[in-house]
Design a protein around this motif. Structure first.
Motif, PDB file in Angstrom:
ATOM      1  N   GLY A  75       0.802  -1.213   0.000  1.00  0.00           N
ATOM      2  CA  GLY A  75       0.000   0.000   0.000  1.00  0.00           C
ATOM      3  C   GLY A  75       0.835   1.263   0.000  1.00  0.00           C
ATOM      4  O   GLY A  75       1.957   1.299   0.522  1.00  0.00           O
ATOM      5  N   ALA A  76       0.272   2.312  -0.593  1.00  0.00           N
ATOM      6  CA  ALA A  76       0.961   3.595  -0.671  1.00  0.00           C
ATOM      7  C   ALA A  76       1.155   4.173   0.722  1.00  0.00           C
ATOM      8  O   ALA A  76       0.238   4.187   1.546  1.00  0.00           O
ATOM      9  N   GLY A  77       2.347   4.673   0.985  1.00  0.00           N
ATOM     10  CA  GLY A  77       2.638   5.296   2.274  1.00  0.00           C
ATOM     11  C   GLY A  77       2.878   4.338   3.417  1.00  0.00           C
ATOM     12  O   GLY A  77       3.113   4.776   4.539  1.00  0.00           O
ATOM     13  N   SER A  78       2.846   3.034   3.151  1.00  0.00           N
ATOM     14  CA  SER A  78       3.003   2.082   4.253  1.00  0.00           C
ATOM     15  C   SER A  78       4.392   2.102   4.885  1.00  0.00           C
ATOM     16  O   SER A  78       4.501   1.963   6.112  1.00  0.00           O
ATOM     17  N   PRO A  79       5.493   2.281   4.137  1.00  0.00           N
ATOM     18  CA  PRO A  79       6.800   2.238   4.792  1.00  0.00           C
ATOM     19  C   PRO A  79       7.006   3.352   5.819  1.00  0.00           C
ATOM     20  O   PRO A  79       7.705   3.172   6.808  1.00  0.00           O
ATOM     21  N   GLN A  80       6.400   4.516   5.586  1.00  0.00           N
ATOM     22  CA  GLN A  80       6.621   5.652   6.469  1.00  0.00           C
ATOM     23  C   GLN A  80       5.889   5.531   7.806  1.00  0.00           C
ATOM     24  O   GLN A  80       6.209   6.257   8.750  1.00  0.00           O
ATOM     25  N   SER A  81       4.911   4.648   7.919  1.00  0.00           N
ATOM     26  CA  SER A  81       4.106   4.578   9.145  1.00  0.00           C
ATOM     27  C   SER A  81       4.022   3.181   9.735  1.00  0.00           C
ATOM     28  O   SER A  81       3.210   2.937  10.633  1.00  0.00           O
ATOM     29  N   ALA A  82       4.847   2.263   9.272  1.00  0.00           N
ATOM     30  CA  ALA A  82       4.702   0.869   9.695  1.00  0.00           C
ATOM     31  C   ALA A  82       5.568   0.489  10.881  1.00  0.00           C
ATOM     32  O   ALA A  82       5.339  -0.558  11.498  1.00  0.00           O
ATOM     33  N   ALA A  83       6.552   1.279  11.239  1.00  0.00           N
ATOM     34  CA  ALA A  83       7.551   0.842  12.212  1.00  0.00           C
ATOM     35  C   ALA A  83       6.933   0.469  13.558  1.00  0.00           C
ATOM     36  O   ALA A  83       7.209  -0.603  14.114  1.00  0.00           O
ATOM     37  N   ASP A  84       6.077   1.342  14.104  1.00  0.00           N
ATOM     38  CA  ASP A  84       5.493   1.064  15.423  1.00  0.00           C
ATOM     39  C   ASP A  84       4.589  -0.161  15.386  1.00  0.00           C
ATOM     40  O   ASP A  84       4.585  -0.969  16.327  1.00  0.00           O
ATOM     41  N   LEU A  85       3.821  -0.298  14.310  1.00  0.00           N
ATOM     42  CA  LEU A  85       2.930  -1.446  14.200  1.00  0.00           C
ATOM     43  C   LEU A  85       3.723  -2.743  14.105  1.00  0.00           C
ATOM     44  O   LEU A  85       3.393  -3.742  14.757  1.00  0.00           O
ATOM     45  N   VAL A  86       4.785  -2.751  13.310  1.00  0.00           N
ATOM     46  CA  VAL A  86       5.610  -3.946  13.173  1.00  0.00           C
ATOM     47  C   VAL A  86       6.230  -4.320  14.517  1.00  0.00           C
ATOM     48  O   VAL A  86       6.256  -5.497  14.902  1.00  0.00           O
ATOM     49  N   ASP A  87       6.700  -3.338  15.255  1.00  0.00           N
ATOM     50  CA  ASP A  87       7.280  -3.614  16.576  1.00  0.00           C
ATOM     51  C   ASP A  87       6.241  -4.221  17.504  1.00  0.00           C
ATOM     52  O   ASP A  87       6.540  -5.162  18.259  1.00  0.00           O
ATOM     53  N   ALA A  88       5.012  -3.679  17.468  1.00  0.00           N
ATOM     54  CA  ALA A  88       3.961  -4.187  18.354  1.00  0.00           C
ATOM     55  C   ALA A  88       3.590  -5.621  17.999  1.00  0.00           C
ATOM     56  O   ALA A  88       3.420  -6.475  18.885  1.00  0.00           O
ATOM     57  N   VAL A  89       3.480  -5.910  16.706  1.00  0.00           N
ATOM     58  CA  VAL A  89       3.124  -7.267  16.286  1.00  0.00           C
ATOM     59  C   VAL A  89       4.226  -8.254  16.650  1.00  0.00           C
ATOM     60  O   VAL A  89       3.954  -9.364  17.146  1.00  0.00           O
TER      61      VAL A  89
END
Length: 315
Positions: A213-227
């Motif tokens: 998805g567009a813009g996903s790399p810029q906002s994924a860090a916190d979610l990836v850490d939580a998962v």
């Protein structure tokens, strides 16, 4: 009667004595030294040239300046000046090299993913080349332009060594980029801040989190850490999908889609962990789990049936 003779000689002598010498015809001559006439001529020539080139005659000055410029331009265009400068530089470099200041060693540290051969090609430094002629700023810029290089330092260590210190970028995730005009959606390795590293040899990083998805790399860090801090969810996740640049869906194995709210999604990931471990939700015929409601879970079954369960009462 005696005749008396007058002594005229005495009178003439006295008159001669009384005559003052005339200074009208006498002039003192300046001392003349050898070569003074040539110096006077030279001074006269330069004086005449200066008078002709004075500011009172700007046309002559302008013509002289244009003549000089034309001559310089012709020399530059013909390459005479450039060849002469290069010849002098080559001679100086050869002399320094023979004196022990030729490059004999290149030490490289910090390269894990950048090949040693590629670094040498980018440095463009030859064995025996004068260490003083090595273009260190240019080498740093060329190294920094490589895909994996975050920063580069290049230093001389006299008399004959070059030291290269590299810091490489750290891969964070794989991002399926939006489709291009040809309908292709290339996959790129990205950093934690979302910056693209490379689109080459991405298969080596297949274990990294997958972003869609567009813009996903810029906002994924916190979610990836939580998962990744939830073992059951992390073991089943396949990809993170950004929806309308607002919220996330988690794509689990077997194609199960977990819908998260736009914000405050950490409690929902905790709830998903409990559903997987305590309720075995993924062992059922579920294709979609909607966790956006603060009071209910919504499930879509494979047969198309929808089911909602109040939070705290799931079975």
């Amino acid at each position: 009667m005696r005749s008396v003779k007058v002594d005229r000689k005495a009178r003439g002598n006295s008159r001669a004595k009384s005559v003052r010498p005339s200074t009208r015809g006498k002039r003192e001559l300046a001392d003349v030294q050898p070569g003074s006439s040539r110096r006077a001529q030279a001074q006269g020539f330069w004086a005449r040239l200066e008078s002709r080139l004075s500011l009172r005659r700007p046309i002559i000055l302008l013509c002289a300046a244009l003549t000089v410029l034309v001559l310089l331009g012709a020399l530059l265009a013909s390459g005479v000046i450039g060849r002469g400068v290069r010849a002098v530089n080559d001679a100086v470099a050869a002399t320094l090299s023979h004196a022990g200041f030729g490059i004999a060693e290149i030490h490289i540290t910090g390269n894990r993913r950048t090949p040693y051969k590629q670094i040498l090609e980018v440095l463009a430094m030859q064995p025996g080349q004068s260490i003083f002629s090595a273009d260190l700023p240019g080498a740093r810029q060329r190294l920094a332009a490589l895909d994996w290089i975050a920063s580069a330092e290049v230093h001389r260590r006299y008399p004959d060594a070059i030291f290269v210190t590299l810091v490489e970028k750290r891969p964070f995730a794989l991002w399926q980029m939006p489709a291009n005009a040809a309908g292709q959606a290339p996959i790129a390795v990205v950093e934690r801040n979302g910056a693209v590293i490379t689109t080459r040899e991405v298969e080596k990083f297949r274990r990294l989190p997958k972003l869609v998805g567009a813009g996903s790399p810029q906002s994924a860090a916190d979610l990836v850490d939580a998962v990744q801090s939830h073992r059951a969810v992390s073991a089943r996740i396949i990809a993170y999908a950004r929806v309308s640049s607002r919220r996330w869906n988690l794509i689990l194995d077997d194609g199960v889609v977990v819908k998260l709210p736009e914000s405050d999604w950490l409690p929902q990931i905790d709830a998903l962990e409990r559903l997987i471990i305590d309720r075995g939700i993924l062992e059922r015929d579920v294709t979609e789990i909607d966790l956006r409601s603060p009071s209910h879970y919504f499930f879509l079954l494979k047969n198309g049936e929808k089911k909602d369960v109040e939070r705290g009462k799931e079975t």
